[in-house]
Design a protein around this motif. Sequence first.
Motif, PDB file in Angstrom:
ATOM      1  N   GLY A   1       9.778 -22.615  16.193  1.00  0.00           N
ATOM      2  CA  GLY A   1       9.700 -21.268  14.721  1.00  0.00           C
ATOM      3  C   GLY A   1       9.364 -20.027  16.174  1.00  0.00           C
TER       4      GLY A   1
ATOM      5  N   THR B   1      11.861 -16.837  14.943  1.00  0.00           N
ATOM      6  CA  THR B   1      11.081 -16.515  13.973  1.00  0.00           C
ATOM      7  C   THR B   1       9.917 -15.994  14.176  1.00  0.00           C
ATOM      8  OG1 THR B   1       9.800 -18.573  13.055  1.00  0.00           O
ATOM      9  CG2 THR B   1      12.377 -17.687  12.411  1.00  0.00           C
TER      10      THR B   1
ATOM     11  N   SER C   1      11.091 -20.126   8.894  1.00  0.00           N
ATOM     12  CA  SER C   1      11.523 -21.063   8.963  1.00  0.00           C
ATOM     13  C   SER C   1      11.221 -21.659   8.467  1.00  0.00           C
ATOM     14  CB  SER C   1      12.056 -21.917  10.533  1.00  0.00           C
ATOM     15  OG  SER C   1      10.464 -21.759  10.765  1.00  0.00           O
TER      16      SER C   1
ATOM     17  N   ASN D   1      16.234 -20.748   8.538  1.00  0.00           N
ATOM     18  CA  ASN D   1      15.572 -19.430   9.311  1.00  0.00           C
ATOM     19  C   ASN D   1      16.022 -18.314   8.369  1.00  0.00           C
ATOM     20  OD1 ASN D   1      14.280 -20.960  11.824  1.00  0.00           O
ATOM     21  ND2 ASN D   1      16.628 -21.395  12.362  1.00  0.00           N
TER      22      ASN D   1
END
Length: 242
Positions: free
Chosen positions: A126, A129, A165, A190
């Motif tokens: 992640g 993100t 995500s 995502n």
Amino acid sequence: METTRIDGRAADELRPMEIIPGINKFAEGSCLIRCGNTHVLCTASVEEKVPPHVPEGEGWVTAEYSMLPRANRERTRRDIAKLKLSPRSAEIQRLIGRALRAAVDMRKLGPRAITIDCDVLQGDGGTRTASVTGGYVALVLALRKLLRDGAISELPIITSVAAVSAGIVDDALLLDLCYEEDSAAMVDFNCVMTGDGGIVELQGTGEGRAFTPQEQQALLRLCGNGIAEALALQRRVLEETS
């Protein structure tokens, strides 16, 4: 949603998230975002010029992304050592830039550019993100400084932006995948959304199998709930620093 995860979380539960603002005293805006064991340093730098492609009188927001050599379990070479940006880093920084531009009125920003540098100190899934979510906070802090300095007359923020995500692991839909889950995911997903519920970007890939439109919608709902939590954290942090 009941499932057993490596860290004991529920299927629809985010990892513990923390945003520490003002981590770099030299940058116009900065923060450290921690999403579980993923830690990303986000800094916003202002330049009083714009790239040639930007319309006259408008500003620009862009991003750069990199991982420190020991952000992962084994050392990786720096991009500069290879004399080129890795395809993965290039793809991720374009995503971050697109996401953050969705938050800004470029005409109100005026003829200046803001670059958000997202440096992964520790990566456990992640990172892209987390970079979007932390990058937004750094961006707002930089814009506030421009406002205090009289460079702009109002904050050019249209909306907030955050990302998270999700994925399908062993046929279970999971939010905010850690590395072990991400590496075993059948489907990787995502999502970037605005504070008013708009979708900026979706990235969905069938790594181990195809996924259905129904699963896509379920993953989107899962991400939407997680992003709402990230947006609330952003608001709290920015209110505390105002």
